[in-house]
Design an enzyme around this catalytic site. Structure first.
Site, PDB file in Angstrom:
ATOM      1  N   ASP A  66      -9.516  -6.150  -3.911  1.00 53.53           N
ATOM      2  CA  ASP A  66      -9.074  -4.936  -3.225  1.00 53.53           C
ATOM      3  C   ASP A  66      -8.259  -5.369  -2.012  1.00 53.53           C
ATOM      4  OD1 ASP A  66      -8.724  -2.579  -1.853  1.00 53.53           O
ATOM      5  OD2 ASP A  66     -10.844  -2.006  -1.862  1.00 53.53           O
ATOM      6  N   ILE A  67      -6.965  -5.068  -2.021  1.00 56.98           N
ATOM      7  CA  ILE A  67      -6.119  -5.515  -0.915  1.00 56.98           C
ATOM      8  C   ILE A  67      -6.464  -4.812   0.396  1.00 56.98           C
ATOM      9  CG2 ILE A  67      -4.199  -6.134  -2.423  1.00 56.98           C
ATOM     10  CD1 ILE A  67      -2.790  -3.554  -1.482  1.00 56.98           C
ATOM     11  N   ASN A  93       3.452  -4.954  -4.093  1.00 53.83           N
ATOM     12  CA  ASN A  93       3.788  -3.883  -5.025  1.00 53.83           C
ATOM     13  C   ASN A  93       2.758  -2.759  -5.049  1.00 53.83           C
ATOM     14  OD1 ASN A  93       4.966  -2.623  -7.601  1.00 53.83           O
ATOM     15  ND2 ASN A  93       2.920  -3.243  -8.271  1.00 53.83           N
ATOM     16  N   TYR A 157       3.396  10.166   1.398  1.00 58.25           N
ATOM     17  CA  TYR A 157       3.624   8.956   0.599  1.00 58.25           C
ATOM     18  C   TYR A 157       4.991   8.367   0.907  1.00 58.25           C
ATOM     19  CZ  TYR A 157       5.021   6.190  -3.460  1.00 58.25           C
ATOM     20  OH  TYR A 157       5.512   5.197  -4.272  1.00 58.25           O
ATOM     21  N   ALA A 159       6.691   8.700   3.546  1.00 62.54           N
ATOM     22  CA  ALA A 159       6.702   8.186   4.909  1.00 62.54           C
ATOM     23  C   ALA A 159       6.100   6.781   4.980  1.00 62.54           C
ATOM     24  CB  ALA A 159       5.937   9.129   5.828  1.00 62.54           C
ATOM     25  N   LYS A 161       6.207   4.563   2.670  1.00 59.62           N
ATOM     26  CA  LYS A 161       7.173   3.639   2.083  1.00 59.62           C
ATOM     27  C   LYS A 161       8.387   3.456   2.994  1.00 59.62           C
ATOM     28  CE  LYS A 161       5.120   2.552  -1.787  1.00 59.62           C
ATOM     29  NZ  LYS A 161       4.746   1.148  -2.095  1.00 59.62           N
TER      30      LYS A 161
END
Length: 256
Positions: A66-67, A93, A157, A159, A161
């Site tokens: 889990d990052i 990613n 979402y 925002a 990115k």
């Protein structure tokens, strides 16, 4: 980077970490790097999709992680170094979408998007810095073309990115003296399971796809492999004079 250094780099077996590698763009990217001869650590939360990504490709090692976990970045970078002794390319990613209008926005929708789409890539990049500096490495962030446009119902979402793109430009300037390049791709409408993961019904997903296609000048939905080709190119020695760039892979959606 001079010609001799580029030649040496092209002959080195690179180690690549790809997050969100179980499906979609992440899977295509892990496979594309492996097909080029790289050693790939494919990171994701679910074991089965990661093993499907690795099937038939000896260069891919799945890692369930889990990052967003507190020990996630150190664990992922440590695994790459334990396996291969180096880390040349980090592909941030992994991402999640929690749609909703402003009046429906709540902390439960905000927190996981911030954690996965913005905070985790930053902390993972920080953990990878010593290894990337030692190798003259590359960070590739995966953004979205809608980060440059208005997207009703998914503004938060977009925002996260858009913020990732700002980090890309800032890190590119900051890390250039350390020999690290930082770039990003901004996919448009691509055939991935993200809509299913978002919980869209088949009917709603079909409507979204129709809208996306209507707003894409090339009049089709993209393939994950078309994005992975851009990622592998930007991470390659052939792109050694490119940093801070945000490459749209969106069929012309942003410029339409």
């Amino acid at each position: 980077m001079d010609t001799a250094t580029m030649t040496s780099a092209s002959r080195t077996t690179r180690t690549v970490v790809v997050t969100g590698a179980g499906t979609g763009i992440g899977r295509a990217t892990a496979r594309a790097f492996a097909d080029e001869g790289a050693r790939v650590l494919a990171v994701g939360r679910r074991a089965e999709p990661l093993h499907e990504t690795a099937a038939g490709r000896g260069g891919i090692t799945p890692l369930v992680a889990d990052i967003t976990a507190e020990d996630g970045p150190a664990r992922i970078v440590g695994a790459a170094l334990d396996l291969h002794g180096r880390l040349d390319v980090l592909v941030n990613n992994a991402g999640i979408v929690r749609g909703g209008s402003l009046d429906a926005l709540d902390p439960e929708g905000i927190a996981p998007q911030l954690a996965t789409n913005l905070v985790a890539p930053a902390l993972l990049a920080r953990a990878a810095l010593p290894s990337l500096e030692a190798c003259g490495g590359v960070i590739v962030n995966v953004s979205t073309s809608v980060g440059q446009r208005g997207w009703a119902g998914n503004a938060f979402y977009a925002a996260t990115k858009a913020a990732l793109e700002t980090l890309t430009r800032g890190w590119a300037v900051e890390l250039a003296p350390r020999g690290i390049r930082v770039v990003a791709v901004a996919p448009g409408a691509v055939e991935t399971p993200i809509g299913v993961h978002q919980g869209l019904t088949p009917e709603r997903l079909a409507a979204v796809r129709a809208w996306q296609r209507a707003h894409t000048p090339l009049d089709r939905i993209g393939r994950p492999e078309e994005v992975s080709s851009a990622i592998t190119y930007l991470a390659s020695p052939a792109a050694s004079f490119i940093t801070g760039a945000i490459l749209p892979v969106d069929g012309g959606a942003v410029v339409a």
